[in-house]
Motif scaffolding. Structure first.
Motif, short mmCIF file in Angstrom:
data_model
loop_
_atom_site.label_atom_id
_atom_site.label_comp_id
_atom_site.label_asym_id
_atom_site.label_seq_id
_atom_site.Cartn_x
_atom_site.Cartn_y
_atom_site.Cartn_z
N PHE A 29 0.65 -1.08 -0.28
CA PHE A 29 -0.27 -0.36 0.29
C PHE A 29 0.80 0.93 0.00
O PHE A 29 0.33 2.20 0.78
CB PHE A 29 -1.18 -0.11 0.84
CG PHE A 29 -1.85 -1.09 1.34
CD1 PHE A 29 -1.94 -2.25 1.80
CD2 PHE A 29 -3.26 -0.86 0.28
CE1 PHE A 29 -2.48 -3.27 1.22
CE2 PHE A 29 -4.52 -1.54 0.56
CZ PHE A 29 -4.29 -2.77 1.00
N TYR A 32 -1.07 3.94 -1.78
CA TYR A 32 -1.75 5.11 -1.50
C TYR A 32 -1.92 5.42 -0.01
O TYR A 32 -1.41 4.51 1.25
CB TYR A 32 -2.99 3.15 -1.15
CG TYR A 32 -3.31 2.47 -2.69
CD1 TYR A 32 -1.84 1.73 -2.93
CD2 TYR A 32 -4.52 2.41 -2.87
CE1 TYR A 32 -2.45 1.31 -4.02
CE2 TYR A 32 -4.74 1.62 -4.49
CZ TYR A 32 -3.31 0.80 -4.43
OH TYR A 32 -3.63 0.48 -5.79
N ASN A 77 3.29 -1.89 6.10
CA ASN A 77 2.11 -1.32 5.94
C ASN A 77 0.91 -1.45 6.90
O ASN A 77 0.12 -1.90 6.65
CB ASN A 77 1.30 -2.64 5.49
CG ASN A 77 1.20 -2.39 3.48
OD1 ASN A 77 1.92 -1.96 2.50
ND2 ASN A 77 1.17 -3.73 2.87
#
Length: 125
Positions: A29, A32, A77
């Motif tokens: 991620f 993101y 993460n």
């Protein structure tokens, strides 16, 4: 399969602190944004805080600004929410969320985004 797992909730007295964690798995991620939301009994889920993909920008709901701090460890993460000076009004289930679109900030509730199962935070007066 993407999975978000929150932890760190609990019961705390007003004025106390808690640190929530949300570990994401299933893919990387790093590109993101990640965010925190909360839902109190009888109320709609609301935005709490978000952090962009590289951690350079953060945004907070006015109700928590100055008391909560969001951070992330992209290598793990994981996104964190440090909550200080907790108030009874902060009592809610706290959820982390990750959008399905890279780089999009997560500041609104979108059912299509990834969500964790939530962790209960209870602040006693």
């Amino acid at each position: 399969q993407v999975q978000l797992v929150e932890s760190g909730g609990g019961l705390v007295q007003a004025g106390g602190s808690l640190r929530l964690s949300c570990a994401a798995s299933g893919r990387t991620f790093s590109n993101y944004a990640m965010g925190w939301f909360r839902q109190a009994p009888g109320k709609e889920r609301e935005f709490v805080a978000t952090i962009d993909w590289n951690g350079d920008n953060t945004y907070y709901a006015n109700s928590v600004k100055g008391r909560f701090t969001i951070s992330r460890d992209s290598a793990k993460n994981t996104v964190y929410l440090q909550m200080n000076s907790l108030e009874p009004e902060d009592t809610a289930i706290y959820y982390c969320s990750v959008p399905k679109t890279p780089y999009r900030m997560v500041m609104t509730v979108k059912v299509d985004d990834y969500w964790g199962q939530g962790t209960q935070v209870t602040v006693s007066s």
